[in-house]
Design an enzyme around this catalytic site. Structure first.
Site, PDB file in Angstrom:
ATOM      1  N   GLU A 167       7.756  -9.035   8.337  1.00 50.76           N
ATOM      2  CA  GLU A 167       6.354  -9.025   7.886  1.00 50.76           C
ATOM      3  C   GLU A 167       6.407  -8.683   6.407  1.00 50.76           C
ATOM      4  O   GLU A 167       6.630  -7.533   6.041  1.00 50.76           O
ATOM      5  CB  GLU A 167       5.549  -7.947   8.633  1.00 50.76           C
ATOM      6  N   LYS A 194      12.980   3.706  10.516  1.00 47.64           N
ATOM      7  CA  LYS A 194      13.104   4.349   9.201  1.00 47.64           C
ATOM      8  C   LYS A 194      11.784   4.212   8.460  1.00 47.64           C
ATOM      9  O   LYS A 194      11.430   3.119   8.020  1.00 47.64           O
ATOM     10  CB  LYS A 194      14.212   3.720   8.361  1.00 47.64           C
ATOM     11  N   GLU A 248       2.433 -10.708  -6.106  1.00 43.68           N
ATOM     12  CA  GLU A 248       1.728  -9.663  -5.367  1.00 43.68           C
ATOM     13  C   GLU A 248       1.632  -8.405  -6.230  1.00 43.68           C
ATOM     14  O   GLU A 248       2.653  -7.837  -6.614  1.00 43.68           O
ATOM     15  CB  GLU A 248       2.486  -9.357  -4.068  1.00 43.68           C
ATOM     16  N   CYS A 254      -0.772  -5.703   2.649  1.00 41.99           N
ATOM     17  CA  CYS A 254      -0.163  -7.034   2.553  1.00 41.99           C
ATOM     18  C   CYS A 254      -1.223  -8.108   2.757  1.00 41.99           C
ATOM     19  O   CYS A 254      -1.116  -9.197   2.211  1.00 41.99           O
ATOM     20  CB  CYS A 254       0.925  -7.171   3.596  1.00 41.99           C
TER      21      CYS A 254
HETATM   22  P1  NAD Z   1       9.901  -2.306   0.162  1.00 40.51           P
HETATM   23  O1  NAD Z   1      10.373  -3.625   0.599  1.00 40.51           O
HETATM   24  O2  NAD Z   1      10.356  -1.776  -1.128  1.00 40.51           O
HETATM   25  O3  NAD Z   1      10.309  -1.198   1.235  1.00 40.51           O
HETATM   26  C1  NAD Z   1       9.991  -1.321   2.598  1.00 40.51           C
HETATM   27  C2  NAD Z   1      10.977  -0.515   3.406  1.00 40.51           C
HETATM   28  O4  NAD Z   1      12.273  -1.080   3.220  1.00 40.51           O
HETATM   29  C3  NAD Z   1      11.089   0.948   3.009  1.00 40.51           C
HETATM   30  O5  NAD Z   1      11.275   1.735   4.150  1.00 40.51           O
HETATM   31  C4  NAD Z   1      12.363   0.962   2.157  1.00 40.51           C
HETATM   32  O6  NAD Z   1      13.008   2.211   2.173  1.00 40.51           O
HETATM   33  C5  NAD Z   1      13.195  -0.066   2.873  1.00 40.51           C
HETATM   34  N1  NAD Z   1      14.270  -0.673   2.062  1.00 40.51           N
HETATM   35  C6  NAD Z   1      14.365  -0.761   0.713  1.00 40.51           C
HETATM   36  N2  NAD Z   1      15.521  -1.356   0.367  1.00 40.51           N
HETATM   37  C7  NAD Z   1      16.169  -1.665   1.515  1.00 40.51           C
HETATM   38  C8  NAD Z   1      17.401  -2.309   1.807  1.00 40.51           C
HETATM   39  N3  NAD Z   1      18.204  -2.760   0.857  1.00 40.51           N
HETATM   40  N4  NAD Z   1      17.741  -2.471   3.116  1.00 40.51           N
HETATM   41  C9  NAD Z   1      16.943  -2.045   4.105  1.00 40.51           C
HETATM   42  N5  NAD Z   1      15.755  -1.410   3.871  1.00 40.51           N
HETATM   43  C10 NAD Z   1      15.376  -1.231   2.594  1.00 40.51           C
HETATM   44  O7  NAD Z   1       8.325  -2.371   0.267  1.00 40.51           O
HETATM   45  P2  NAD Z   1       7.273  -1.265  -0.133  1.00 40.51           P
HETATM   46  O8  NAD Z   1       7.164  -1.233  -1.602  1.00 40.51           O
HETATM   47  O9  NAD Z   1       7.582   0.001   0.598  1.00 40.51           O
HETATM   48  O10 NAD Z   1       5.946  -1.878   0.526  1.00 40.51           O
HETATM   49  C11 NAD Z   1       5.180  -2.824  -0.084  1.00 40.51           C
HETATM   50  C12 NAD Z   1       5.505  -4.212   0.418  1.00 40.51           C
HETATM   51  O11 NAD Z   1       5.358  -4.281   1.844  1.00 40.51           O
HETATM   52  C13 NAD Z   1       4.568  -5.250  -0.122  1.00 40.51           C
HETATM   53  O12 NAD Z   1       5.270  -6.392  -0.516  1.00 40.51           O
HETATM   54  C14 NAD Z   1       3.674  -5.573   1.057  1.00 40.51           C
HETATM   55  O13 NAD Z   1       3.046  -6.813   1.015  1.00 40.51           O
HETATM   56  C15 NAD Z   1       4.604  -5.441   2.185  1.00 40.51           C
HETATM   57  N6  NAD Z   1       3.868  -5.250   3.448  1.00 40.51           N
HETATM   58  C16 NAD Z   1       3.828  -6.283   4.349  1.00 40.51           C
HETATM   59  C17 NAD Z   1       3.105  -6.145   5.522  1.00 40.51           C
HETATM   60  C18 NAD Z   1       3.019  -7.257   6.542  1.00 40.51           C
HETATM   61  O14 NAD Z   1       2.692  -6.969   7.690  1.00 40.51           O
HETATM   62  N7  NAD Z   1       3.280  -8.499   6.190  1.00 40.51           N
HETATM   63  C19 NAD Z   1       2.425  -4.970   5.773  1.00 40.51           C
HETATM   64  C20 NAD Z   1       2.481  -3.954   4.825  1.00 40.51           C
HETATM   65  C21 NAD Z   1       3.221  -4.108   3.666  1.00 40.51           C
END
Ligand code: NAD
Length: 487
Positions: free
Chosen positions: A247, A172, A381, A281
């Site tokens: 992650e 997804k 963050e 991230c």
């Molecule tokens: P997010 O957690 O809001 O969303 C990530 C994904 O999760 C999206 O596809 C979203 O649709 C989905 N999602 C949202 N609610 C959900 C639920 N209840 N159940 C299942 N899936 C759900 O994050 P974001 O705003 O899209 O991305 C930014 C975040 O991602 C930052 O915190 C960043 O640090 C992190 N990130 C981490 C890494 C890593 O490798 N550690 C890499 C890139 C980004």
């Protein structure tokens, strides 16, 4: 441009007919209306993956690898179109999508294509008379939920090891940036991936994402995203005790010791925080600089940040594009007020650019804020082009500040003292450490974090371990087993 769900090798509309607009963050114009998966579509994808799994997991590993290698070639052959699509949908400058995102995506599929038939089991020395060997079997049907910051690259980070190991995938993408993963699905169909092996379901997180995490027939969920949603994933996965890989967020420390090469620090730190508008991230978002050189470092760093070319991501001269959404732009800018309220001092940026041509876009100037380690902007963050700066006197103090957040993803340090470099690298609480560089990644090197940054590793052999389960097989070769119930 593909805008429908990819299920069972075909592009299909969502069962409930729902769509969501994907916007260009340069001006918030609509690029495409994209189908949004609901629970019925997740069920359809699971059925397709289940049907594909027996044949795919039993296919010779070399054949699975060959398909991944063909996909890598196809990505390179379509590099310009993919780079343009990614820039349009995410706001990444085209010079980055063309020179970093697309080549890294191809390299990751290629690395794991080569890995597929080289990931071996083992023979374990046990008692005389027995042969004990361990094979590594695919986990089964794997759900993968990814964020919007590097959507193209994450298709490869997540899918390549899973597929090399013989799993079937339901991915997804984030609702904001679904287009490049659908383009990859199209290339997968073209190069001959069997139907059902990969299914791509754009959809809302709390609907499709949540259902993937809960689904009783999905054996593992690999998630990249925020720490808050990571916690929800763990809870949702408990029904069938899924394997979970997380992650999550980061708050990368960037320690600058007094003996560092200042010009290298300035260039490296700017890349650490401003590349991809800081939406990484592993961004180096906290500079911790020795007081003896702080003035010079900050003067040069602020001067460089003011010259970064902000603009339309499709312009090859652009060095920084817009953030990925208006809502996120507003959130990032709100941290400027948070910083000021707690006594932080804005040294550069802190606002949207004045350029009228960018007024409809999600732009933020490169921002540098002097703040104390306990301030919210040094702890939370921000996920934007937003660097906090703190000074220190002793190495111990620098380490305490570096380790003083809940996160533990990436960290960097700059010094010419070899012994100090290795000592500090050992003591930093992080999954990755960069010495005299920042944000280096490779398909061969483990990527992931500790603490609130999650668990599990992507890339390299570690990723193959994450996507397989060990099976131990005992064979009585010529052992005489004394009776346990002598009669
Ligand atoms: P997010 O957690 O809001 O969303 C990530 C994904 O999760 C999206 O596809 C979203 O649709 C989905 N999602 C949202 N609610 C959900 C639920 N209840 N159940 C299942 N899936 C759900 O994050 P974001 O705003 O899209 O991305 C930014 C975040 O991602 C930052 O915190 C960043 O640090 C992190 N990130 C981490 C890494 C890593 O490798 N550690 C890499 C890139 C980004």
């Amino acid at each position: 441009m593909q805008t429908q769900l990819f299920i069972g090798g075909r592009f299909v509309p969502a069962a409930n007919g729902e769509t969501l607009a994907s916007l260009n963050p340069h001006d918030n114009s609509v690029i495409a209306e994209v189908a949004m998966a609901g629970p019925a579509d997740v069920d359809r994808a699971v059925a397709a993956a289940k049907a594909a799994f027996p044949k795919w997991s039993n296919l010779a590993a070399m054949e699975r690898g060959r398909l991944l290698l063909k996909l890598a070639d196809a990505i390179e052959a379509n590099a310009d179109a993919l780079a343009r699509l990614e820039s349009l949908d995410t706001g990444h400058p085209i010079r980055d999508t063309r020179n970093l995102d697309v080549p890294r995506t191809a390299a990751t599929f290629r690395y794991f294509g080569g890995m597929a038939d080289k990931f071996e089991g083992s023979v374990i020395p046990v008692e005389q008379g027995f042969l004990n060997y361990m094979t590594r079997e695919p986990v089964g049907i794997v759900g993968q939920v990814v964020p919007w910051n590097f959507p193209l690259m994450f298709t490869s980070w997540k899918m390549a090891p899973a597929l090399a190991a013989g799993n079937c995938v339901i991915m997804k993408p984030a609702e904001l940036t679904p287009l490049s993963s659908l383009a990859i699905a199209e290339l997968m169909a073209e190069v001959g991936f069997p139907e059902g092996v990969v299914n791509i379901l754009p959809g809302l997180g709390h609907v499709a994402g949540q259902y993937i995490a809960e689904h009783p027939e999905i054996s593992k969920v690999a998630f990249t995203g925020s720490t808050a949603i990571g916690r929800k994933i763990v809870q949702a996965s408990s029904g069938n005790l899924k394997k979970v890989q997380l992650e999550l967020g980061g708050k990368g420390a960037n320690i600058v010791f007094g003996d560092a090469n200042i010009d290298a620090v300035v260039q490296g730190s700017a890349f650490a925080i401003f590349h991809n508008q800081g939406q990484a991230c592993i961004a180096g978002s906290r500079m911790i600089v020795h007081e003896s050189i702080a003035d010079e470092v900050l003067e040069k760093f602020a001067a460089l940040s003011r010259t970064i070319r902000i603009g339309n991501p499709l312009d090859p001269l652009t060095e920084m594009g817009p953030l990925t959404s208006r809502q996120h732009r507003d959130r990032v800018l709100s941290f400027v007020d948070v910083a000021r309220e707690q006594g932080g001092r804005v040294l550069a940026g802190g606002k949207a650019p004045d350029d009228a041509a960018l007024a409809n876009g999600c732009y933020v100037e490169p921002t540098i804020v002097q703040a104390k380690p306990e301030h919210r902007v040094s702890q939370e963050e921000v996920f934007g082009p937003f660097m906090t700066v703190t000074t220190f006197r002793t190495d111990e103090e620098a380490l305490a500040i570096a380790n003083g957040t809940e996160y533990g993803l990436g960290a960097g340090l700059w010094t010419r003292d070899l012994q100090r470099a290795h000592l500090v690298a050992r003591e930093i609480r992080a999954g990755m450490v960069w010495i005299n560089c920042y944000k280096r990644v490779s398909p061969a090197s483990p990527f992931g974090g500790v603490g609130a940054s999650g668990y599990g590793r992507e890339m390299g052999f570690e990723a193959m371990r994450e996507y397989t389960q060990p099976k131990s097989v005992w064979v009585n070769v010529d052992a005489q087993i004394p009776p346990y119930y002598p009669r």
